[in-house]
Design an enzyme around this catalytic site. Structure first.
Site: not given
Ligand code: ASP
Length: 327
Positions: A181, A210, A212, A234
């Site tokens: 992300t 969905v 964070d 996560h």
């Molecule tokens: N935070 C993102 C999610 O949970 C995943 C990530 O950081 O790659 O969708």
């Protein structure tokens, strides 16, 4: 303006005490404006793009959006925008959020066909009376706004998905192998803060899931009185902890950015233990920038990198400290 970065030793200068070795305890990394921070190794690239605007006097909002767009339009970045890993049904769905120094915010979630998810979040912020659009409504709005649509599933991401289908074992990933992300935090030469977060979410997630990233207060928060925070990892655990806003509140109460991030990473760890979960299977990473140019990060586990760019020291990658490790 003379720009520099220095490490201010606050007090004892002890080593990291199991919190990761990147910084001495109590060390505060500082910079002067403008400055941009981006998550993960790829952040070196998004920083470069954002920096071009910032160094020419551009706004923090334009700069972070430009950086995010680089990742979104890169078919080889499998975690964001075009070429992002799909959900278990083979559909690429994107989430993004944006926030600026005026408490303005926009979010999109479950977005299909539109690679520039963060620009669409900005359009929600600037051209609707709302903060969050999801799914079909977000797509419809994108079309009305003239956003380009395309098939986001590239041959490479389709191939990876088909390989995954052979076992269909869903184990949400924990680190750079499965997460990328992009979160960008910027402060421009006028001291305005802005942040953006964009993702295709967990690979092979349930359709409709969905995380964070598009949830302001979890994946992103910007408070002009305090600073800006972005999260990656996560999503469920970051949401559970109310991650980014909690880091902002830590900084508001006087913690330096790294310590504020550390306390929220600790909170995630505590909640995992409370729920009987093995921390080895999770990751939660926080990256923060204060309105005074201090910055820092901390993660649950080792492995979180972020890039910092300013005039003093150029663009560099940093290893965030962590609060838990398998070893
Ligand atoms: N935070 C993102 C999610 O949970 C995943 C990530 O950081 O790659 O969708």
């Amino acid at each position: 303006m003379k720009r520099r970065e220095f490490i201010k030793m606050q007090g004892q200068g002890l080593l990291g005490l199991g919190l990761g070795m990147a910084w001495p305890l109590g060390a505060v990394a500082e910079s002067t404006k403008p400055i941009v921070l981006s998550t993960w190794d790829y952040g070196l690239r998004t920083n470069d793009v954002a920096w071009r605007l910032l160094s020419e006097g551009g706004s923090a909002l334009d700069a972070v959006l430009a950086g995010a767009e680089l990742a979104e339009m890169d078919p080889d970045n499998a975690y964001v925008g075009l070429g992002g890993f799909p959900d278990r049904d083979g559909i690429v769905t994107l989430d993004a959020s944006v926030m600026d120094h005026g408490y303005n915010m926009g979010m999109v979630a479950g977005l299909e066909q539109v690679p520039r998810a963060s620009a669409l979040a900005r359009a929600v912020m600037e051209h609707t009376p709302h903060t969050l659009l999801v799914g079909d409504g977000a797509l419809q709005f994108a079309k009305e706004q003239g956003f380009e649509t395309m098939n986001l599933l590239t041959p490479a991401s389709e191939k990876a998905w088909k390989r995954w289908l052979e076992t269909s074992r869903y184990q949400p990933g924990v680190n750079v192998e499965n997460h990328d992300t992009m979160g960008l935090l910027g402060m421009d030469s006028q001291g305005r803060l802005a942040g953006v977060c964009t993702t295709s979410g967990m690979a092979y997630k349930m359709h409709g899931r969905v995380g964070d990233t598009p949830i302001i207060g979890s994946g992103l928060y910007v408070d002009p009185e305090v600073g800006a925070v972005a999260a990656t990892g996560h999503g469920e655990e970051i949401v559970r902890a109310g991650g980014s806003l909690l880091v902002v509140e830590g900084m508001r109460s006087g913690l330096d950015p790294e310590e504020a991030c550390r306390q929220v990473a600790q909170r995630v760890l505590k909640q995992l233990r409370h729920r009987g979960k093995d921390p080895a299977l999770y990751q939660a990473c926080f990256m923060a920038l204060t309105k005074n140019g201090q910055y820092g990060a901390c993660a649950l586990q080792p492995g979180f990198t972020y890039a910092v760019q300013d005039a003093g020291q150029g663009n560099r990658l940093r290893q965030a400290p962590h609060v838990w490790s398998k070893l």
